[in-house]
Design an enzyme around this catalytic site. Structure first.
Site, PDB file in Angstrom:
ATOM      1  N   ALA A 255      83.480 -13.559  44.264  1.00  0.00           N
ATOM      2  CA  ALA A 255      83.801 -12.867  43.011  1.00  0.00           C
ATOM      3  C   ALA A 255      83.904 -11.377  43.251  1.00  0.00           C
ATOM      4  O   ALA A 255      83.132 -10.808  44.025  1.00  0.00           O
ATOM      5  CB  ALA A 255      82.737 -13.143  41.955  1.00  0.00           C
ATOM      6  N   ASP A 256      84.854 -10.763  42.580  1.00  0.00           N
ATOM      7  CA  ASP A 256      84.946  -9.307  42.581  1.00  0.00           C
ATOM      8  C   ASP A 256      84.277  -8.715  41.353  1.00  0.00           C
ATOM      9  O   ASP A 256      83.799  -7.585  41.389  1.00  0.00           O
ATOM     10  CB  ASP A 256      86.407  -8.873  42.656  1.00  0.00           C
ATOM     11  CG  ASP A 256      86.964  -9.024  44.059  1.00  0.00           C
ATOM     12  OD1 ASP A 256      87.040  -8.006  44.767  1.00  0.00           O
ATOM     13  OD2 ASP A 256      87.289 -10.147  44.460  1.00  0.00           O
ATOM     14  N   ARG A 257      84.244  -9.477  40.275  1.00  0.00           N
ATOM     15  CA  ARG A 257      83.532  -9.025  39.079  1.00  0.00           C
ATOM     16  C   ARG A 257      83.261 -10.239  38.187  1.00  0.00           C
ATOM     17  O   ARG A 257      84.151 -11.041  37.939  1.00  0.00           O
ATOM     18  CB  ARG A 257      84.339  -7.970  38.316  1.00  0.00           C
ATOM     19  CG  ARG A 257      83.560  -7.274  37.202  1.00  0.00           C
ATOM     20  CD  ARG A 257      84.417  -6.213  36.502  1.00  0.00           C
ATOM     21  NE  ARG A 257      84.766  -5.096  37.364  1.00  0.00           N
ATOM     22  CZ  ARG A 257      84.330  -3.843  37.189  1.00  0.00           C
ATOM     23  NH1 ARG A 257      83.516  -3.556  36.194  1.00  0.00           N
ATOM     24  NH2 ARG A 257      84.726  -2.879  37.996  1.00  0.00           N
ATOM     25  N   ALA A 265      86.452 -12.629  37.812  1.00  0.00           N
ATOM     26  CA  ALA A 265      87.654 -12.117  38.479  1.00  0.00           C
ATOM     27  C   ALA A 265      87.498 -12.326  39.978  1.00  0.00           C
ATOM     28  O   ALA A 265      86.493 -11.927  40.570  1.00  0.00           O
ATOM     29  CB  ALA A 265      87.849 -10.639  38.167  1.00  0.00           C
TER      30      ALA A 265
END
Length: 376
Positions: A255-257, A265
């Site tokens: 995950a990036d966010r 995201a």
């Protein structure tokens, strides 16, 4: 930035740091070449992040912090007060955070470092004391990331063993690159696969090619082969067919966010995998450190999605090779998509696995309990 031809014992070490020196593995050249770039300061760090020399949300944050740490270590003469030192550092951090906007780890690291700087400036009598406090905090981030990744791997492997029926022969599908090359070491989603393999219960790992930058075929496949993990590379478009054939027990991505409600995201194509997994009744997990969770965002609709250069689609090798598409064609090239929380079975963190109460995640409560217990 200058090429470094020095030999490194671990070709999968994306970040090579000692105080005053930082080298980043140029991941654009993998798996055919192993080239390290010398990073001399924040400007080099910004370009290395923006140009995808280093990628992966945890690695981006650490590379940014350490690029400034190197610049600070090599300052020969700084004339100014402790407040001047704080202003210098904060300005550099504000610049670094603009390099990749989607990954929350970078902004989270900057916020934490600014807190350290503020506290040091309030009590220090000289600039060097502020710089020293920053250096120690940046170096702590490097050490803490490796420990967090190993914990994610252990929690993930344990959870899979207890929640999947045939847990002695697991086949796991992953996307993009979430291993040693995306972190300070070991990895998040790939760290779980490493732990499952270490337990002797991994039948096979499947990795997608992850177009257009091919992080799966270039990087994840490289790591899996390096670690002698049984693995198969598939085209992005083959994932649903693989699930339909009954060859996947779980899907695990990074995950990036992550928003407060669990919307996540991650690399473009993740949403498609989650939809396919849902249709085929395959559990879909996100593996990420708590630093990837952004409680200030109520849902994924608030996440800023970075768009990359059209060249990544128009040219081969993720934009680095020859033209392969017709001149004049329009391109839409988002780097990430958002997977809704209702498609996610659990979020694997260094403090445990966040599962749903009813049909929703209570991430805020999980973090509160996890962090309060560790402080007792």
């Amino acid at each position: 930035m200058a090429d470094s031809n020095s030999k490194h014992q671990d070709s999968l070490q994306s970040i090579c740091y000692k105080r005053g020196s930082l080298q980043l593995l140029d991941q654009r050249k993998l798996p055919l070449e192993t080239v390290y770039l010398e990073i001399k300061g924040a400007d080099d760090g910004w370009h290395a992040i923006r140009d995808m020399v280093v990628r992966g949300a945890p690695a981006i944050a650490i590379a940014a912090a350490l690029s400034l740490a190197v610049e600070v270590s090599n300052l020969e003469d700084f004339i100014g007060t402790s407040d001047d030192a704080a202003s210098f550092l904060n300005s550099k951090l504000d610049y670094l955070v603009t390099s990749r906007p989607t990954a929350v780890n970078l902004s989270d690291a900057v916020t934490k470092l600014k807190g350290v700087i503020s506290n040091a400036a309030a009590t220090a009598f000289e600039a060097m004391s502020v710089f020293q406090a920053f250096l120690e905090a940046a170096e702590d981030m490097l050490r803490e990331d490796v420990a967090a990744n190993r914990a994610i791997g252990l929690y993930g492997a344990s959870f899979l063993q207890s929640h999947i029926k045939d847990s002695k022969n697991l086949s796991i599908l992953t996307h993009c690159n979430t291993g040693s090359l995306a972190t300070a070491g070991y990895g998040t989603a790939l760290g779980v696969i490493r732990s499952v393999h270490a337990e002797g219960i991994l039948l096979r790992a499947y990795c997608t090619e992850t177009r257009p930058f091919n992080q799966g075929s270039r990087l994840t496949a490289f790591e899996l082969v390096h670690d002698n993990i049984p693995a198969t590379l598939i085209a992005d478009s083959a994932a649903a067919a693989l699930m339909q054939a009954g060859r996947v027990d779980a899907v695990i991505v990074g995950a990036d966010r992550v928003a407060a409600n669990g919307d996540t995201a991650n690399k473009i194509g993740t949403y498609s995998l989650a939809l396919s997994a849902k249709h085929h009744h395959i559990p879909f997990f996100v593996a990420a450190p708590l630093t990837s969770i952004d409680l200030t965002l109520s849902s994924g609709q608030e996440i800023v999605i970075e768009e990359r250069s059209p060249k990544e689609l128009l040219n081969s090798r993720g934009g680095l090779g020859e033209q392969v598409a017709a001149s004049g064609i329009c391109v839409w090239n988002p780097a990430f998509d958002v997977t809704p929380a209702d498609l996610i079975a659990g979020i694997i963190t260094e403090k445990g696995v966040i599962t749903k109460t009813g049909d929703v995640f209570d991430i805020k409560d999980f973090i509160h309990n996890a962090t309060s217990h560790c402080c007792k």
